[in-house]
Enzyme design. Structure first.
Site, PDB file in Angstrom:
ATOM      1  N   TYR A 173     -15.398  -7.456  -5.242  1.00 48.29           N
ATOM      2  CA  TYR A 173     -15.604  -6.622  -4.060  1.00 48.29           C
ATOM      3  C   TYR A 173     -16.130  -5.253  -4.470  1.00 48.29           C
ATOM      4  CZ  TYR A 173     -14.693  -3.343  -0.340  1.00 48.29           C
ATOM      5  OH  TYR A 173     -14.845  -2.347   0.587  1.00 48.29           O
ATOM      6  N   ARG A 224      22.542  33.183  13.572  1.00 47.15           N
ATOM      7  CA  ARG A 224      23.716  32.389  13.203  1.00 47.15           C
ATOM      8  C   ARG A 224      23.328  31.015  12.644  1.00 47.15           C
ATOM      9  NH1 ARG A 224      27.545  30.080  17.660  1.00 47.15           N
ATOM     10  NH2 ARG A 224      26.427  31.657  18.864  1.00 47.15           N
ATOM     11  N   ASN A 250     -12.706  -3.582  10.469  1.00 48.58           N
ATOM     12  CA  ASN A 250     -12.142  -3.878   9.157  1.00 48.58           C
ATOM     13  C   ASN A 250     -11.030  -2.877   8.857  1.00 48.58           C
ATOM     14  OD1 ASN A 250     -12.026  -4.992   6.398  1.00 48.58           O
ATOM     15  ND2 ASN A 250     -12.909  -3.025   5.806  1.00 48.58           N
ATOM     16  N   GLN A 251     -11.323  -1.601   9.069  1.00 49.50           N
ATOM     17  CA  GLN A 251     -10.303  -0.569   8.919  1.00 49.50           C
ATOM     18  C   GLN A 251      -9.597  -0.414  10.272  1.00 49.50           C
ATOM     19  OE1 GLN A 251     -12.217   2.989   7.447  1.00 49.50           O
ATOM     20  NE2 GLN A 251     -13.241   1.911   5.782  1.00 49.50           N
ATOM     21  N   GLY A 311     -16.473  -2.756   2.721  1.00 46.86           N
ATOM     22  CA  GLY A 311     -15.765  -2.887   3.981  1.00 46.86           C
ATOM     23  C   GLY A 311     -16.088  -4.180   4.694  1.00 46.86           C
TER      24      GLY A 311
END
Length: 523
Positions: free
Chosen positions: A62, A288, A423-424, A69
């Site tokens: 890849y 406080r 893809n993403q 992608g």
């Protein structure tokens, strides 16, 4: 790196890097070196050699023999494999927005080098050497801030690092933008020719968000200390009840960071007890409960450190290359979810510091609540009081900066977007979260600068009302008042404070004032 000789060195490819080492490199206080052990470079070379053998055997890898992608199904002809990395760097050259400053750019180089030095990215030793050289020579890529969704990592901003390596786009030299090609020509340096996976290895990772997270961590740690010191000053100015920070009280709620904040306040307030005329048994919450607010930061710092440093010392590109056992491992380590979570929580905690100091200042300037101090902390006397307004406008500014900080606390990580042809389809938004955090930090530093000036003025006015000397304060508070007054005189007659505030913010960002010796930093 600059005119000063860096006082230490940071070795890549040996031990784990720390946040402090990245910050030291970013601030040009350290110089980078690669691990000189021959076994380190041999391991790097084995990964590159394994990829070469796979390519010779026409293996499918890849991003090496395929498109990127969603284009993974597109086979790249062997004759074009060598050109693919350059195309990756170029089509991602679409970043927008402001550029990262030089310090952040240095941090990006350091974090990417650290990741690739893990030895499982399939890059050549020459690539690591060139990255280290850029950092050592202080030749810092121009990196636009916008354009990353945090998976597949910081592709677009990191393309600007890759572009400089191949001699394209621009870099900062001596703080000035210059053409990379021109600088290389002047120095007689040849651009790198990226090997088949090196474009992907450079860009497919979390190094921008991680670099920004390291810088954010250091600023947050200092702001935590500053908020504590301001709280102590405001407590003196307001005739606060120091017993709110009693050790026995905090033993009953065992958050260690919160207990440490209370201990710092006790140390600041313990000596030189001033006369107390307030009839309030309990101070309002912004005094406080200050350890409880600031303590959230103190107790979160170790958790944030773990997330950031694990990401820093990770291999976070895809695929990973095991040169020792000859495996190509496809995965998703470019996903920046851990940094996104750290940054989303950090910006909320920091904005709460701004909110705390804003509330303290609101009490301090208001004649109805400040225990007899002059309205708006004006130092004018007699009839001059009628035309002087002290910190009135500063308090309005603090309110505005606080509101903007609080508005930015919406978590970025929940705004995942499906992108790149689905893809993403689940992304981290880690870089946006980190950028938000830096903006919240800047706003909170603005609040801190204004509140520090006001708190010092409030202390001096209270001492005047009580006819007490500065020497009756504890040493830490006395030193703080004197240190601030070296550059910022008391506000008696109204004057524009913009330039003083800007100068003070720069000092705070540079951690100019010594605060507490026991910090959360790992030694």
């Amino acid at each position: 790196m600059n005119s000063d000789t860096p006082s230490s060195q940071v070795t890549f490819g040996a031990d784990r890097l720390t946040i402090e080492q990245v910050v030291a490199l970013a601030e040009a206080r350290a110089r980078p070196v690669l691990n000189p052990d021959p076994a380190f470079m041999a391991r790097i070379q084995r990964g590159a050699d394994f990829l070469d053998r796979l390519l010779a055997e026409e293996g499918v890898i890849y991003g090496v023999t395929t498109g990127y992608g969603d284009s993974v199904t597109r086979a790249v002809p062997p004759a074009l494999v060598a050109e693919l990395p350059l195309h990756l760097t170029r089509f991602h050259g679409c970043g927008l927005g402001d550029n990262l400053d030089v310090a952040a750019g240095r941090a990006v180089l350091a974090t990417r080098l650290c990741s690739l030095a893990q030895g499982v990215s399939g890059v050549s030793p020459a690539l690591l050497e060139r990255l280290c050289w850029l950092l050592e020579q202080d030749l810092i890529p121009r990196i636009p801030q916008e354009g990353s969704v945090g998976a597949s990592g910081d592709l677009t901003p990191l393309s600007y690092v890759a572009a400089v390596l191949v001699g394209e786009r621009e870099l900062y030299r001596d703080g000035q933008l210059a053409s990379t090609a021109d600088v290389y020509a002047e120095l007689g340096v040849a651009p790198l020719r990226l090997r088949p996976k090196e474009g992907l290895a450079l860009m497919n990772g979390t190094s921008v968000m991680t670099a920004l997270a390291c810088l954010a961590y250091a600023r947050t740690d200092y702001l935590m200390q500053l908020a504590t010191r301001i709280t102590a000053l405001v407590s003196v100015a307001m005739e606060g009840n120091a017993f709110h920070f009693d050790e026995r009280l905090f033993a009953a709620k065992p958050h260690p960071g919160m207990q440490n904040i209370a201990a710092w306040l006790r140390s600041d307030l313990q000596s030189g007890e001033l006369p107390r005329h307030s009839d309030r048994l309990q101070d309002r919450y912004s005094l406080r409960c200050a350890p409880h607010v600031i303590g959230v930061v103190a107790d979160s710092l170790p958790w944030w450190r773990q997330l950031i440093e694990n990401e820093l010392n990770s291999a976070n590109d895809n695929p990973l290359i095991d040169g020792d056992f000859e495996h190509v491992m496809h995965g998703g380590h470019f996903y920046g979810g851990h940094i996104a979570m750290a940054m989303d929580s950090m910006k909320a905690a920091v904005a709460n510091l701004a909110d705390l100091l804003d509330r303290q200042l609101a009490q301090l300037v208001d004649g109805k609540f400040n225990g007899g101090l002059p309205s708006n902390l004006s130092g004018a006397s007699g009839e001059r009081r009628m035309i002087n307004h002290g910190f009135k406008a500063v308090q309005i500014g603090v309110s505005a900066w606080t509101a903007e900080a609080l508005k930015l606390t919406m978590p970025a990580s929940v705004f995942s977007r499906s992108t790149e042809c689905h893809n993403q389809d689940k992304v981290s938004m880690g870089t946006i979260a980190a950028r938000d955090t830096l903006r919240v930090l800047t706003l909170t530093e603005q609040v801190g600068a204004a509140c520090l000036l006001a708190a010092v003025q409030g202390v001096e006015l209270r001492l005047g009302l009580q006819q007490c000397a500065l020497e009756e304060l504890s040493e830490p508070l006395r030193d703080m008042v004197l240190a601030v007054r070296e550059d910022h005189p008391a506000l008696v007659e109204d004057r524009p404070l913009e330039q003083e505030l800007r100068a003070l913010i720069v000092r705070l960002q540079a951690r100019h004032y010594d605060l507490y010796k026991e910090t959360s930093h790992a030694e």
